[in-house]
Write a protein that holds these residues in place. Structure first.
Motif, PDB file in Angstrom:
ATOM      1  N   ASP A 180       0.832  -1.201   0.000  1.00  0.00           N
ATOM      2  CA  ASP A 180       0.000   0.000   0.000  1.00  0.00           C
ATOM      3  C   ASP A 180       0.863   1.247   0.000  1.00  0.00           C
ATOM      4  O   ASP A 180       2.011   1.231   0.468  1.00  0.00           O
ATOM      5  N   LEU A 181       0.278   2.341  -0.528  1.00  0.00           N
ATOM      6  CA  LEU A 181       0.958   3.629  -0.633  1.00  0.00           C
ATOM      7  C   LEU A 181      -0.025   4.736  -0.300  1.00  0.00           C
ATOM      8  O   LEU A 181      -1.222   4.614  -0.572  1.00  0.00           O
ATOM      9  N   ASP A 182       0.489   5.843   0.251  1.00  0.00           N
ATOM     10  CA  ASP A 182      -0.378   7.000   0.477  1.00  0.00           C
ATOM     11  C   ASP A 182       0.461   8.258   0.610  1.00  0.00           C
ATOM     12  O   ASP A 182       1.492   8.262   1.295  1.00  0.00           O
ATOM     13  N   PHE A 183       0.010   9.329  -0.059  1.00  0.00           N
ATOM     14  CA  PHE A 183       0.663  10.633   0.052  1.00  0.00           C
ATOM     15  C   PHE A 183       0.151  11.377   1.277  1.00  0.00           C
ATOM     16  O   PHE A 183      -1.029  11.250   1.658  1.00  0.00           O
ATOM     17  N   SER A 184       1.024  12.168   1.897  1.00  0.00           N
ATOM     18  CA  SER A 184       0.583  13.078   2.950  1.00  0.00           C
ATOM     19  C   SER A 184      -0.300  14.151   2.321  1.00  0.00           C
ATOM     20  O   SER A 184      -0.226  14.391   1.111  1.00  0.00           O
ATOM     21  N   PRO A 185      -1.177  14.800   3.097  1.00  0.00           N
ATOM     22  CA  PRO A 185      -2.094  15.792   2.516  1.00  0.00           C
ATOM     23  C   PRO A 185      -1.403  16.903   1.734  1.00  0.00           C
ATOM     24  O   PRO A 185      -1.950  17.401   0.749  1.00  0.00           O
ATOM     25  N   LYS A 188       4.128  16.174   0.349  1.00  0.00           N
ATOM     26  CA  LYS A 188       5.571  16.186   0.558  1.00  0.00           C
ATOM     27  C   LYS A 188       6.131  14.792   0.827  1.00  0.00           C
ATOM     28  O   LYS A 188       7.282  14.503   0.493  1.00  0.00           O
ATOM     29  N   PHE A 189       5.324  13.936   1.439  1.00  0.00           N
ATOM     30  CA  PHE A 189       5.803  12.610   1.825  1.00  0.00           C
ATOM     31  C   PHE A 189       4.920  11.513   1.228  1.00  0.00           C
ATOM     32  O   PHE A 189       3.733  11.717   0.964  1.00  0.00           O
ATOM     33  N   LEU A 190       5.529  10.358   1.044  1.00  0.00           N
ATOM     34  CA  LEU A 190       4.818   9.169   0.604  1.00  0.00           C
ATOM     35  C   LEU A 190       5.096   8.063   1.600  1.00  0.00           C
ATOM     36  O   LEU A 190       6.252   7.760   1.897  1.00  0.00           O
ATOM     37  N   ALA A 191       4.047   7.464   2.138  1.00  0.00           N
ATOM     38  CA  ALA A 191       4.185   6.325   3.036  1.00  0.00           C
ATOM     39  C   ALA A 191       4.023   5.043   2.240  1.00  0.00           C
ATOM     40  O   ALA A 191       3.203   4.972   1.322  1.00  0.00           O
ATOM     41  N   SER A 192       4.792   4.015   2.606  1.00  0.00           N
ATOM     42  CA  SER A 192       4.676   2.725   1.928  1.00  0.00           C
ATOM     43  C   SER A 192       4.814   1.604   2.945  1.00  0.00           C
ATOM     44  O   SER A 192       5.574   1.705   3.906  1.00  0.00           O
ATOM     45  N   GLY A 197       9.851  -6.372   6.255  1.00  0.00           N
ATOM     46  CA  GLY A 197      10.614  -5.199   6.644  1.00  0.00           C
ATOM     47  C   GLY A 197       9.731  -4.102   7.204  1.00  0.00           C
ATOM     48  O   GLY A 197       8.512  -4.252   7.347  1.00  0.00           O
ATOM     49  N   PRO A 198      10.324  -2.959   7.518  1.00  0.00           N
ATOM     50  CA  PRO A 198       9.582  -1.856   8.130  1.00  0.00           C
ATOM     51  C   PRO A 198       8.745  -1.089   7.115  1.00  0.00           C
ATOM     52  O   PRO A 198       8.898  -1.252   5.903  1.00  0.00           O
ATOM     53  N   GLY A 199       7.858  -0.225   7.631  1.00  0.00           N
ATOM     54  CA  GLY A 199       7.209   0.747   6.762  1.00  0.00           C
ATOM     55  C   GLY A 199       8.223   1.813   6.399  1.00  0.00           C
ATOM     56  O   GLY A 199       9.236   1.983   7.091  1.00  0.00           O
ATOM     57  N   ARG A 200       7.975   2.538   5.320  1.00  0.00           N
ATOM     58  CA  ARG A 200       8.944   3.549   4.870  1.00  0.00           C
ATOM     59  C   ARG A 200       8.243   4.877   4.611  1.00  0.00           C
ATOM     60  O   ARG A 200       7.074   4.914   4.193  1.00  0.00           O
ATOM     61  N   ARG A 225      -2.498   5.005   5.735  1.00  0.00           N
ATOM     62  CA  ARG A 225      -3.253   6.190   5.338  1.00  0.00           C
ATOM     63  C   ARG A 225      -2.902   7.353   6.253  1.00  0.00           C
ATOM     64  O   ARG A 225      -2.873   7.218   7.475  1.00  0.00           O
ATOM     65  N   PHE A 226      -2.658   8.515   5.644  1.00  0.00           N
ATOM     66  CA  PHE A 226      -2.521   9.742   6.417  1.00  0.00           C
ATOM     67  C   PHE A 226      -3.914  10.272   6.749  1.00  0.00           C
ATOM     68  O   PHE A 226      -4.868  10.057   5.993  1.00  0.00           O
ATOM     69  N   SER A 227      -4.017  10.976   7.870  1.00  0.00           N
ATOM     70  CA  SER A 227      -5.254  11.665   8.189  1.00  0.00           C
ATOM     71  C   SER A 227      -5.521  12.697   7.106  1.00  0.00           C
ATOM     72  O   SER A 227      -4.603  13.366   6.620  1.00  0.00           O
ATOM     73  N   ARG A 228      -6.771  12.842   6.710  1.00  0.00           N
ATOM     74  CA  ARG A 228      -7.113  13.752   5.618  1.00  0.00           C
ATOM     75  C   ARG A 228      -7.385  15.173   6.079  1.00  0.00           C
ATOM     76  O   ARG A 228      -7.513  16.076   5.265  1.00  0.00           O
TER      77      ARG A 228
END
Length: 373
Positions: A180-185, A188-192, A197-200, A225-228
């Motif tokens: 899974d992937l998600d951009f910060s609102p 600037k950042f992308l979570a994966s 292994g760890p999350g990045r 998921r980032f908070s919206r």
């Protein structure tokens, strides 16, 4: 909760069609009208054709009065022997990207001005970097629709400028496979999160790794998921699986440290999403249950047992955060309306006060209470 509708194909993707895409042109004065019934996009099928189950992209209309989706799709586009396994809707209403086994394709909304209906059409746009690739397991746009992130089953993660498809970030070894992937609102950042292994956390501007999010006590990460919401209380949510079931971990998006971990389900979590207003979280389980959780206190607000007969594959909140569409491998989709818990509690308090006043009145009238207290 509205009655589920079956559409004849196992469903892997579900989302609401942006209102800007659903606007139908009325006349030459460039006036637009949004259809009275919101539309839901669904994707699924039986795979390479040996099962006899078709692969298709569907549009279904949601009726707010009955809280149900249309019995039949209002539009349908077959995809041959290719299964649309993952989807990413453009927030500006330009179209939708679908991941097939060997490539990704772009589809556009097709407005018909004669009867103000909406359908889909395959675009002539070719996504060159996503041609002749392995299965993409995650696709997402940033909130502005200017960036597209894709992650595949071999662990390769990429971020592209949209629509130019210019590569901004390419990482081949971030995960064994990308889940899974998600951009910060703010984009600037992308979570994966991935298969091992760890999350990045990735810094998009510098095309580099910003932080590593370690697992604890044998956790398996599932969704991120980032908070919206746009306030200062930003958090990153990651679903996890351990022996006792599914949990949601909250992370600080500045220090990238754990804030808390909340156990929410004894069954593994198979789908996850956050409401646009940031107030609610939704999870779907492999048993077909749907849970809606308050982000303020991480308490379960609503449980819909056996909302689907098969595992829940996708969840998406409506733009106003007042409804949740879900899809399942049992070929069904349904919409769950979000109850206002505060209003419900207030109503019960008012009723209690009225009943108490009535009881006191009758007690006093019949002499059970002194006239003066």
């Amino acid at each position: 909760m509205g009655k589920g509708k079956k559409y004849g194909v196992p469903l892997y993707g579900a989302t609401w069609v942006p209102s800007s895409a659903a606007a139908a042109k009325l006349d030459s004065d460039n006036e637009f009208q949004t259809p009275s019934k919101p539309l839901v996009f669904l994707a699924g099928g039986g795979g390479d054709g040996h099962s006899g189950i078709p692969n298709a992209l569907l549009l279904s209309a949601f009726d707010p009065e009955s809280s149900s989706l249309s019995d039949q799709p209002v539009a349908k586009l077959g995809t041959g022997s290719d299964l649309p396994y993952r989807i990413g809707v453009h927030p500006g209403g330009d179209g939708i990207i679908c991941a097939f086994p060997k490539n990704c394709k772009w589809f556009e909304w097709d407005s018909k001005t004669d009867d103000q209906t909406l359908s889909l059409k395959s675009s002539e746009k070719v996504l060159e970097p996503l041609e002749d690739v392995v299965q993409q397991l995650a696709l997402t746009f940033n909130s502005e629709g200017t960036l597209l992130a894709a992650g595949d089953e071999d662990g390769k993660l990429r971020v592209f400028k949209w629509p130019a498809m210019e590569t901004l970030l390419s990482e081949a070894t971030g995960h064994s496979s990308v889940k899974d992937l998600d951009f910060s609102p703010d984009g600037k950042f992308l979570a994966s999160v991935g298969g091992s292994g760890p999350g990045r956390i990735w810094d998009v501007a510098s095309s580099s790794s910003r932080a590593s999010l370690p697992k604890e006590n044998g956790e398996i990460f599932g969704f991120c998921r980032f908070s919206r919401s746009t306030d200062t209380d930003q958090v990153l949510y990651i679903t996890t699986l351990r022996d006792k079931g599914g949990s949601i971990v909250k992370w600080n998006p500045t220090s990238w440290t754990r804030i808390s971990s909340t156990y929410v389900s004894r069954d593994p979590i198979s789908a996850f999403n956050v409401s646009p207003d940031g107030k609610l979280l939704a999870i779907g389980t492999i048993q077909g249950d749907i849970l809606i959780i308050s982000s303020a206190n991480m308490r379960v607000q609503t449980v819909s047992k056996k909302a689907h007969l098969g595992l829940v594959t996708a969840l998406a909140f409506a733009p106003d955060s007042r409804a949740l569409v879900s899809a399942s491998l049992d070929s069904s989709s349904r919409v769950t309306l979000i109850k206002d818990v505060k209003k419900g509690i207030t109503l019960w308090i008012i009723l209690f006060i009225i009943l108490l006043a009535v009881a006191l009145y009758y007690a006093k009238d019949r002499g059970y209470l002194p006239l003066q207290l």
